[in-house]
Each structure stands twice: as structure tokens, then as C-alpha cells.
Design a protein around this motif. Structure first.
Motif, PDB file in Angstrom:
ATOM      1  N   THR A 130       0.615  -1.363  -0.117  1.00  0.00           N
ATOM      2  CA  THR A 130       0.008  -0.087   0.203  1.00  0.00           C
ATOM      3  C   THR A 130       1.059   1.185   0.139  1.00  0.00           C
ATOM      4  O   THR A 130       0.405   2.791  -0.632  1.00  0.00           O
ATOM      5  N   VAL A 174       0.589   4.142  -3.106  1.00  0.00           N
ATOM      6  CA  VAL A 174       0.144   5.781  -2.582  1.00  0.00           C
ATOM      7  C   VAL A 174       1.709   6.432  -3.162  1.00  0.00           C
ATOM      8  O   VAL A 174       1.002   7.072  -3.541  1.00  0.00           O
ATOM      9  N   ARG A 175       2.535   6.035  -2.952  1.00  0.00           N
ATOM     10  CA  ARG A 175       3.433   6.800  -3.263  1.00  0.00           C
ATOM     11  C   ARG A 175       3.658   7.047  -4.679  1.00  0.00           C
ATOM     12  O   ARG A 175       3.877   8.178  -5.387  1.00  0.00           O
ATOM     13  N   HIS A 190       1.244   5.968  -7.321  1.00  0.00           N
ATOM     14  CA  HIS A 190      -0.364   6.466  -7.386  1.00  0.00           C
ATOM     15  C   HIS A 190      -1.249   7.290  -6.569  1.00  0.00           C
ATOM     16  O   HIS A 190      -1.628   6.885  -5.823  1.00  0.00           O
ATOM     17  N   PRO A 191      -0.500   8.708  -5.969  1.00  0.00           N
ATOM     18  CA  PRO A 191      -1.243   9.557  -5.086  1.00  0.00           C
ATOM     19  C   PRO A 191      -2.846   9.488  -5.391  1.00  0.00           C
ATOM     20  O   PRO A 191      -3.805  10.139  -4.207  1.00  0.00           O
ATOM     21  N   ILE A 240      -4.932   7.733  -5.893  1.00  0.00           N
ATOM     22  CA  ILE A 240      -5.702   6.541  -5.584  1.00  0.00           C
ATOM     23  C   ILE A 240      -7.194   5.751  -5.292  1.00  0.00           C
ATOM     24  O   ILE A 240      -7.042   7.086  -3.632  1.00  0.00           O
ATOM     25  N   LEU A 287      -2.695   3.428   5.665  1.00  0.00           N
ATOM     26  CA  LEU A 287      -3.509   4.697   5.145  1.00  0.00           C
ATOM     27  C   LEU A 287      -3.342   5.380   6.589  1.00  0.00           C
ATOM     28  O   LEU A 287      -3.141   7.322   6.372  1.00  0.00           O
ATOM     29  N   PHE A 302      -3.787   9.605   5.756  1.00  0.00           N
ATOM     30  CA  PHE A 302      -5.291   9.228   4.118  1.00  0.00           C
ATOM     31  C   PHE A 302      -6.232   9.219   4.934  1.00  0.00           C
ATOM     32  O   PHE A 302      -6.268   7.895   5.653  1.00  0.00           O
ATOM     33  N   ILE A 304     -10.113   7.781   0.591  1.00  0.00           N
ATOM     34  CA  ILE A 304      -9.629   5.895  -0.008  1.00  0.00           C
ATOM     35  C   ILE A 304     -10.779   4.827   0.327  1.00  0.00           C
ATOM     36  O   ILE A 304     -10.517   4.719   1.724  1.00  0.00           O
TER      37      ILE A 304
END
Length: 340
Positions: A236, A240-241, A243-244, A246, A264, A269, A275
Motif C-alpha cells: 500500500t 500511494v507513493r 499513484h497518489p 488512487i 493509510l 489518508f 480512499i
């Protein structure tokens, strides 16, 4: 329903090899002063005929076996241990006992377990359906003399009876859940998809459903890491690094989902506002943290019960259907928003 073979005898091996029955017995027991050429000829004949030594000869010569072989990927995984509980709860009151093998999703390990277990002439054998089975394993199962049950999968019909969910249905169910909540940037996080055919089928179904809606699924997987929380957290973070943007993540199982949730939360997040997260299996882990996980639930114990019931019917020479399809339910937690 698949067919079962007949028991190959020592005499048949002896006839094929052109030696006496006693010579075959000595070769297979590793005893006696037998030439290397004769040993090789006997072993080749045994392999060609599919001979399996009867390790219970004598002790069970006057009655049928009350032992049932079960091969599952992991004894420590709560999912498979609950299936096993259902099997035992059904078989033990009827006088049957199970002996368990753990394959670790490894085809060669499963093959050796099948070979060893069938040599004990069990009353039946139950195996996980979500594996890439070796050709040797398929050959051994084709020559078995007892009923064989497939666990955990009803998409790929095999053996005498299958008890499990449709993993394709599960993938479609998750896709629909995300789409109904307006999510468009969707990812899948998993591990060991080269070994776990059921997980792979869920992944492909999710991908195809999203593709039909014009969405490309982003997949982040690892074949060399365990299907556990630590892997979910690690993947994860990678996701997210890179594809921020998502918006939703479906995890292979609840354990990996909880690992992903921990990252997260630590990284700030908001879930589900920023998310959305969905797991799979509906285990007690889904309620083990403050944020209750949205997940796909299925009746794991009942899968074991249905498989064992079918086996008992086959032992009694009663007719059974080819498959029992376990119902699936998407359980709404706090990691996805309610329907729009």
C-alpha cells in the motif's frame, strides 16, 4: 462426476516386470539382495501401472478405512482452519477421523502429500481447489479408488464434488461496489497470485468488470511475500507513493487489508473519504480494529460441512450433485461509503 480407478496389486506389478510377487515386495520395501537392473524394472512397472503401496494392509484388511485425507494450503490461516472445523464436526460423529496435510500452495508438496495419503487407502480425500496442480498429482488422483472432493472453489469443476464460492462472482461484486460509490481510480493489492488460482480469478474478474466500465485496474502484487498484514502495508505504501490519486483498493484478503489500513491511517489518508478499502474472507479480523473493514463474507465452516456431507453420501454410494455454491455477501463496514 469423475471416475475412479481400480486398485493395482503386487501381482500385476510382478507380471509387468516379469518377476515374482515376493521380489516386487522386497524391491518396494528396499529389502533383499536384488540386482539394480531388477529393482529398476520393478520400479518402472510400478510407476507405469500407478501402483500405490497399501500402508494399512493387515490392520484394515477386514474392514473399510475410517480415515479421511485433507490437504489444505495452510493450517495456521483462519480461513482454512474454519473449513477444517466444518469437516471434522461432520465426520467425527460418523466415526471418521481426518489426517491433515499442509501444501503451502506448492504443487510439488501437494503431489507428495497426495501420493503418501492415497497409499493409506483413505475413505476419501479433500483438497483445496485453488492451486495449480501438477501433472503427477492429476495422474495420482485419476487412479484413486476413493471419492475426492474439491474445497474452496466452484468456478473450476473438478473431482467428484466441489464446495466453495464463485471467486469470479466475488471480483464482480467488489467492482460493482466501488462503481456504485463513484470510484474511478481503483487498485488491487495482492500476493502469491502465481500459486493461488482463486485469488487470481477474483483479480481477473475485478479487472474485467472495471474494463467494461472503461476503467483500467492498477495492480500491485508480490509473488515473494506472504499474504499477511505486513505485505499489505508494504504494498500500500508503494501504491500511494507512486499513484497518489488512487481512490479505492481491493485487497487479496482481510489480513492484507488491515495492513494497508494501518499505513493509510499513519500516512494521514482519510478512509473512506479519500480512499475506500475492501477486503476478502469476512474473518474476525474485519472487526479487530476501530475502523470496521468492508469485506466479502462467505460461510467457511459450512463449506467444510457441505464437503464432508457429500463425502459421506458417496461413501454410502448415494448420488450427490457435482457442486455446492457457497453464498457470498458484501458486508458494509466503515472503510467504504454507503451507497450513493
Amino acid at each position: 462426476m469423475s471416475s475412479r480407478g481400480k486398485v493395482i496389486t503386487l501381482q500385476e506389478v510382478a507380471d509387468r516386470a516379469g518377476v515374482s510377487r515376493m521380489t516386487v515386495s522386497k524391491v518396494l520395501r528396499g529389502a533383499g539382495n536384488i540386482s539394480a537392473e531388477t529393482r529398476q524394472r520393478v520400479k518402472q512397472a510400478a510407476d507405469e501401472l500407478g501402483y500405490l503401496p497399501n500402508n494399512l494392509a493387515g490392520s484394515l484388511s477386514s474392514r473399510k478405512s475410517r480415515m479421511v485425507a485433507v490437504i489444505i494450503p495452510s493450517i495456521s490461516d483462519i480461513v482454512f482452519s474454519e473449513v477444517l472445523s466444518g469437516i471434522n464436526a461432520t465426520l467425527r460423529p460418523r466415526g471418521f477421523q481426518t489426517f491433515i496435510g499442509e501444501s503451502g500452495f506448492d504443487p510439488e508438496t501437494e503431489t507428495e502429500l497426495i501420493r503418501a495419503m492415497l497409499s493409506f487407502r483413505p475413505a476419501g480425500i479433500l483438497l483445496n481447489g485453488g492451486m495449480a496442480r501438477s501433472a503427477d498429482a492429476e495422474s495420482l488422483l485419476a487412479r484413486r479408488t476413493c471419492p475426492a472432493i474439491q474445497l474452496w472453489d466452484c468456478d473450476r469443476r473438478a473431482l467428484d464434488f466441489s464446495a466453495g464460492p464463485s471467486h469470479e462472482e466475488a471480483g464482480h461484486l467488489v467492482a460493482r461496489h466501488f462503481l456504485e460509490r463513484g470510484r474511478r481510480r481503483i487498485a488491487y493489492v495482492g500476493a502469491e497470485l502465481d500459486k493461488d488460482l482463486c485469488a487470481r480469478r477474483r483479480h481477473l474478474a475485478l479487472k474485467s468488470s472495471l474494463a467494461a466500465a472503461g476503467i483500467d485496474l492498477l495492480s500491485v502484487t508480490a509473488e515473494d511475500r506472504p499474504r499477511q498484514a505486513v505485505t499489505g502495508r508494504f504494498l500500500t505504501e508503494q501504491l500511494v507513493r507512486t499513484h497518489p490519486g488512487i481512490e479505492a483498493i481491493h485487497f487479496l484478503n482481510d489480513a492484507m487489508a488491515l495492513g494497508g489500513l494501518s499505513y493509510l491511517h499513519d500516512a494521514g489518508f482519510p478512509v473512506p473519504e479519500r480512499i475506500s478499502v475492501v477486503g476478502f474472507n469476512g474473518t474476525s479480523l474485519a472487526n479487530a480494529v476501530r475502523t470496521r473493514l468492508t469485506t466479502i463474507d462467505l460461510p467457511r465452516t459450512e463449506i467444510g460441512e457441505k464437503a464432508a456431507q457429500a463425502l459421506l453420501q458417496m461413501i454410502a454410494e448415494e448420488s450427490v450433485p457435482d457442486v455446492w455454491r457457497a453464498p457470498l455477501a458484501l458486508v458494509q463496514g466503515n472503510t467504504t461509503r454507503p451507497d450513493k
